[in-house]
Structures are given as C-alpha cells and as structure tokens.
Design a protein around this motif. Sequence first.
Motif, PDB file in Angstrom:
ATOM      1  N   ASP A  98       0.798  -1.228   0.000  1.00  0.00           N
ATOM      2  CA  ASP A  98       0.000   0.000   0.000  1.00  0.00           C
ATOM      3  C   ASP A  98       0.830   1.278   0.000  1.00  0.00           C
ATOM      4  OD1 ASP A  98      -2.313  -1.598   0.143  1.00  0.00           O
ATOM      5  OD2 ASP A  98      -2.125  -1.747   2.311  1.00  0.00           O
ATOM      6  N   CYS A  99       2.002   1.227   0.621  1.00  0.00           N
ATOM      7  CA  CYS A  99       2.844   2.437   0.678  1.00  0.00           C
ATOM      8  C   CYS A  99       3.882   2.469  -0.438  1.00  0.00           C
ATOM      9  CB  CYS A  99       3.523   2.538   2.039  1.00  0.00           C
ATOM     10  SG  CYS A  99       2.368   2.600   3.436  1.00  0.00           S
ATOM     11  N   GLY A 100       4.134   1.345  -1.081  1.00  0.00           N
ATOM     12  CA  GLY A 100       5.016   1.335  -2.243  1.00  0.00           C
ATOM     13  C   GLY A 100       6.481   1.092  -1.955  1.00  0.00           C
ATOM     14  N   PHE A 101       6.841   0.645  -0.740  1.00  0.00           N
ATOM     15  CA  PHE A 101       8.247   0.343  -0.455  1.00  0.00           C
ATOM     16  C   PHE A 101       8.620  -1.011  -1.050  1.00  0.00           C
ATOM     17  CE2 PHE A 101       7.516   3.460   2.948  1.00  0.00           C
ATOM     18  CZ  PHE A 101       8.661   4.238   2.819  1.00  0.00           C
ATOM     19  N   ASP A 102       9.805  -1.069  -1.628  1.00  0.00           N
ATOM     20  CA  ASP A 102      10.346  -2.318  -2.151  1.00  0.00           C
ATOM     21  C   ASP A 102      10.929  -3.106  -0.979  1.00  0.00           C
ATOM     22  OD1 ASP A 102      11.940  -4.321  -3.328  1.00  0.00           O
ATOM     23  OD2 ASP A 102      12.363  -3.077  -5.075  1.00  0.00           O
ATOM     24  N   SER A 103      10.632  -4.405  -0.900  1.00  0.00           N
ATOM     25  CA  SER A 103      11.140  -5.211   0.208  1.00  0.00           C
ATOM     26  C   SER A 103      12.659  -5.211   0.258  1.00  0.00           C
ATOM     27  CB  SER A 103      10.629  -6.651   0.101  1.00  0.00           C
ATOM     28  OG  SER A 103      11.115  -7.268  -1.088  1.00  0.00           O
ATOM     29  N   GLN A 104      13.290  -5.038  -0.914  1.00  0.00           N
ATOM     30  CA  GLN A 104      14.749  -5.013  -0.966  1.00  0.00           C
ATOM     31  C   GLN A 104      15.331  -3.641  -0.617  1.00  0.00           C
ATOM     32  OE1 GLN A 104      17.629  -7.298  -1.904  1.00  0.00           O
ATOM     33  NE2 GLN A 104      16.093  -8.336  -0.655  1.00  0.00           N
ATOM     34  N   ARG A 105      14.472  -2.746  -0.142  1.00  0.00           N
ATOM     35  CA  ARG A 105      14.939  -1.454   0.362  1.00  0.00           C
ATOM     36  C   ARG A 105      14.432  -1.211   1.785  1.00  0.00           C
ATOM     37  NH1 ARG A 105      14.266   2.052  -5.282  1.00  0.00           N
ATOM     38  NH2 ARG A 105      15.569   0.636  -6.507  1.00  0.00           N
ATOM     39  N   ILE A 106      14.129  -2.320   2.467  1.00  0.00           N
ATOM     40  CA  ILE A 106      13.692  -2.250   3.858  1.00  0.00           C
ATOM     41  C   ILE A 106      14.783  -2.862   4.736  1.00  0.00           C
ATOM     42  CG2 ILE A 106      12.006  -3.038   5.560  1.00  0.00           C
ATOM     43  CD1 ILE A 106       9.897  -2.986   3.393  1.00  0.00           C
ATOM     44  N   VAL A 107      15.195  -2.114   5.749  1.00  0.00           N
ATOM     45  CA  VAL A 107      16.249  -2.535   6.672  1.00  0.00           C
ATOM     46  C   VAL A 107      15.668  -2.545   8.082  1.00  0.00           C
ATOM     47  CG1 VAL A 107      18.511  -1.982   7.639  1.00  0.00           C
ATOM     48  CG2 VAL A 107      18.068  -1.589   5.210  1.00  0.00           C
ATOM     49  N   LEU A 108      15.975  -3.588   8.853  1.00  0.00           N
ATOM     50  CA  LEU A 108      15.543  -3.691  10.241  1.00  0.00           C
ATOM     51  C   LEU A 108      16.723  -3.394  11.158  1.00  0.00           C
ATOM     52  CD1 LEU A 108      13.438  -6.996  10.033  1.00  0.00           C
ATOM     53  CD2 LEU A 108      12.752  -4.659   9.443  1.00  0.00           C
ATOM     54  N   PHE A 109      16.471  -2.608  12.199  1.00  0.00           N
ATOM     55  CA  PHE A 109      17.516  -2.208  13.147  1.00  0.00           C
ATOM     56  C   PHE A 109      17.005  -2.499  14.555  1.00  0.00           C
ATOM     57  CE2 PHE A 109      19.752   0.487  16.039  1.00  0.00           C
ATOM     58  CZ  PHE A 109      20.985   0.782  15.495  1.00  0.00           C
ATOM     59  N   GLY A 110      17.671  -3.408  15.282  1.00  0.00           N
ATOM     60  CA  GLY A 110      17.182  -3.778  16.601  1.00  0.00           C
ATOM     61  C   GLY A 110      18.263  -3.818  17.643  1.00  0.00           C
ATOM     62  N   PHE A 111      17.860  -3.530  18.893  1.00  0.00           N
ATOM     63  CA  PHE A 111      18.780  -3.613  20.028  1.00  0.00           C
ATOM     64  C   PHE A 111      18.312  -4.691  20.994  1.00  0.00           C
ATOM     65  CE2 PHE A 111      19.469  -2.225  24.504  1.00  0.00           C
ATOM     66  CZ  PHE A 111      20.808  -2.578  24.588  1.00  0.00           C
ATOM     67  N   SER A 112      19.219  -5.610  21.363  1.00  0.00           N
ATOM     68  CA  SER A 112      18.983  -6.636  22.370  1.00  0.00           C
ATOM     69  C   SER A 112      17.715  -7.438  22.062  1.00  0.00           C
ATOM     70  CB  SER A 112      18.927  -5.983  23.753  1.00  0.00           C
ATOM     71  OG  SER A 112      19.011  -6.956  24.773  1.00  0.00           O
ATOM     72  N   GLN A 113      16.685  -7.359  22.907  1.00  0.00           N
ATOM     73  CA  GLN A 113      15.462  -8.120  22.646  1.00  0.00           C
ATOM     74  C   GLN A 113      14.814  -7.675  21.338  1.00  0.00           C
ATOM     75  OE1 GLN A 113      11.338  -8.065  24.779  1.00  0.00           O
ATOM     76  NE2 GLN A 113      12.631  -9.428  26.021  1.00  0.00           N
ATOM     77  N   GLY A 114      14.892  -6.399  21.031  1.00  0.00           N
ATOM     78  CA  GLY A 114      14.371  -5.910  19.753  1.00  0.00           C
ATOM     79  C   GLY A 114      15.135  -6.477  18.573  1.00  0.00           C
ATOM     80  N   ALA A 115      16.442  -6.734  18.756  1.00  0.00           N
ATOM     81  CA  ALA A 115      17.237  -7.355  17.697  1.00  0.00           C
ATOM     82  C   ALA A 115      16.808  -8.801  17.482  1.00  0.00           C
ATOM     83  CB  ALA A 115      18.718  -7.286  18.046  1.00  0.00           C
ATOM     84  N   GLN A 116      16.425  -9.497  18.554  1.00  0.00           N
ATOM     85  CA  GLN A 116      15.909 -10.861  18.416  1.00  0.00           C
ATOM     86  C   GLN A 116      14.655 -10.877  17.549  1.00  0.00           C
ATOM     87  OE1 GLN A 116      15.770 -11.647  22.811  1.00  0.00           O
ATOM     88  NE2 GLN A 116      16.914 -13.494  22.291  1.00  0.00           N
ATOM     89  N   ILE A 117      13.794  -9.888  17.754  1.00  0.00           N
ATOM     90  CA  ILE A 117      12.555  -9.808  16.979  1.00  0.00           C
ATOM     91  C   ILE A 117      12.855  -9.432  15.530  1.00  0.00           C
ATOM     92  CG2 ILE A 117      10.372  -8.574  16.743  1.00  0.00           C
ATOM     93  CD1 ILE A 117      10.503 -10.610  19.061  1.00  0.00           C
ATOM     94  N   ALA A 118      13.814  -8.530  15.327  1.00  0.00           N
ATOM     95  CA  ALA A 118      14.180  -8.137  13.965  1.00  0.00           C
ATOM     96  C   ALA A 118      14.716  -9.334  13.180  1.00  0.00           C
ATOM     97  CB  ALA A 118      15.216  -7.012  14.004  1.00  0.00           C
ATOM     98  N   LEU A 119      15.573 -10.123  13.798  1.00  0.00           N
ATOM     99  CA  LEU A 119      16.110 -11.310  13.140  1.00  0.00           C
ATOM    100  C   LEU A 119      15.003 -12.330  12.868  1.00  0.00           C
ATOM    101  CD1 LEU A 119      19.381 -11.694  15.223  1.00  0.00           C
ATOM    102  CD2 LEU A 119      19.273 -11.225  12.763  1.00  0.00           C
ATOM    103  N   ASP A 120      14.104 -12.505  13.828  1.00  0.00           N
ATOM    104  CA  ASP A 120      12.986 -13.436  13.654  1.00  0.00           C
ATOM    105  C   ASP A 120      12.110 -13.015  12.476  1.00  0.00           C
ATOM    106  OD1 ASP A 120      11.109 -15.588  15.216  1.00  0.00           O
ATOM    107  OD2 ASP A 120       9.887 -13.971  14.386  1.00  0.00           O
TER     108      ASP A 120
END
Length: 346
Positions: free
Chosen positions: A211-233
């Motif tokens: 709906d917003c038009g972002f390409d999946s290959q231009r999406i980056v996840l950034f997580g710290f500690s427990q948030g990094a676990q969720i980003a990797l998951d």
Amino acid sequence: MATAVSKPPCAVCKTPAITRCSRCKVVHYCSAVCQRKDWHSHKIACTPTAPTPPTPTTPKQPTPTTSKQPALPDPSKPLNVYPVDSKKTSGASPDRKPEPKASSTTLKFKYSPSEDGVDENLVIFFHGLGDKIEPNFVKLAQSMQLPQTATCCIQAPTPVPYLEEEGWQWFPSFNNMTGELLGPDSPERMIQVKQLVRPALVKFLKHCIDDCGFDSQRIVLFGFSQGAQIALDLAAFGGFNLKAVMSIAGYFMEEAQNDEPATKLNTQVLIVQGDKDDLRSVKEATNQFKYVQRIFGKANAAQKIVAGMGHGMPSSEPGWTPLMQFFATNLYHRSGEGMSDMFEVK
C-alpha cells in the motif's frame, strides 16, 4: 453541444487519467502511485520528446458548463502543461511514499518520512527490553539523518511488570510471581512471538510494501537486544526477503534455532557485539552467531566485536563506524537518474 473526449487509460490500472509522464509525454497515469509502480519498466523506453514548434494561438472558446469531464486538447496543437500541485492531489509526489496507516497493525509506531523528500528506503527500529519508542528511539532515528530514507520506530506490545517507569517487552521476560528472568524453557516467550508479535509485524510490512510502495529489498531492520531478536525473527520467518538486518547485542531466540525459513534469503546481516557485554560473553556470542550464518548464509552475515563496549547502544566511534558503513553499503541511493515528473495536462 461539444462532445467530451474520453480520457486515456492509466498505463497501470487502466482507469481514466489526466496526467502523463512529462519526459516522454506519451504514457498516462491516474496518480503518482501508479507512475511509481510503472517506472522500473517505463524508464527503459522513456525518452524526451522533441519540442513542438510554436503555432499561432487563437482565442479560447468558452467551455460548456454542462460537461463534467474535461475535453483533451487538439493533438495537433501545443499542450499547456503545468506541474501538478501535490497539495491538490490525493497522492504525494513520486518521491514521497504514503505514510503507513495506524490500522495496519495492533502495535504502536512512529513513522517519519525522509528529511530530503525522497522515500527510497525504510529503516524500522526495534527497541530493547524495558524501553519504548519515545523519546529514545525516535531521536536515534532522526539523529542518523539517513539520506532518501524514511524511518519507523515500533513499540513492543506488552508492558514490563513492576517497573516504576513505563517500559515494554516483545515477549514475556519475567516471572510475575518471583520477578526472575524467564529463559528459553518458558513456552510463553515463543507463544507470544508466533501468535502476536510476528503476525502483527508481517501485516505491517505487507502494508508498507503493497500500500505504501516500499520495495522489500529497500527495507532494513535495526534492533537492540530483545528488539534485535525480533528483527532477526521477522527477517528469517516473516516471509519477506528484506534488504538487511542490523543487530546490536541480539541474536535469535534459542527456541527458534530449530526453525528454517521458507525460502532462501539473501538478506545482509550485521551484528555488533561488545566484548564487555555482561549478558553474553564473546564465546557465547560467537556460538550464537553460527546460527545466524546458517539461516542467512555465511557470505551474508558479519559480526563485529567492539572492544570496551558493554550491553548497550554504541557510545563511541568504534561502535558506530561499522553500523554507518553498513548503512552506506545497503541503503539504496538514487543519484543522477531521477524519475520523470508527473504533470497535469490542461
């Protein structure tokens, strides 16, 4: 009575269109969203047209007030072409993506478009245990000033019990009776991830892409500690082949280390780990990193051990340098070649 000429169809959705590519002046679009979808294929054939020689002008005839559809000009005469006023159109410019809707997920989030007006990339931030998106992570996202990049900070769904100040957790982390930290042998941790967190994040990502038009290959996840676990998951098991994941002091949940992604991934991963981290030794971090390599591939995963860094966000140049270099390598940057403008034909 004059008969209104039918408007040409949009090249993407085939609905009537009164705008067209200003570069080739051939292909019509009903909105900037459709133009953006078609650009990757259209840019191959999009060539500037030669200027039309001027012709004598004649006084304009009054337009019948009974016609609801504007008639297109005589194609043998020069067209009066004006830039579309983005404030008067429902869609933003081709460079500005529509903002994600709050209804797209049950999770609270704070979205910020790119400061330079070009939303090519999307970086999603995941905070750690006991934190919240504001003010810390929103300020972090803004302070990076990433070019052509929109940012989004997402808040975990569950409040941490017994905290004097507001803090949130991605999955149950403490025993409500004893206050002790829960380990991987506690099934409620992964139950919440699989039944609540992962579906909510998948729905949000799908909204950002479809709906917003972002390409999946231009999406980056950034997580710290427990948030990094969720980003990797999310990157491994969410069903998207995302561009990259940046993890600070976080690895896969131990309960997930028997799972496999549905498809082969080429997502780039960087994990920054301090050698003074009191929650995980360098030896333990090295062992947990092996699973990251197995999921994403050895060639796609890197680990940086930072001397003197504890369990926290980087606070010095040695910690931030690999992160910013990783951003520079994996964020798409459009330079020189821009999309043609959308123009309104009158």
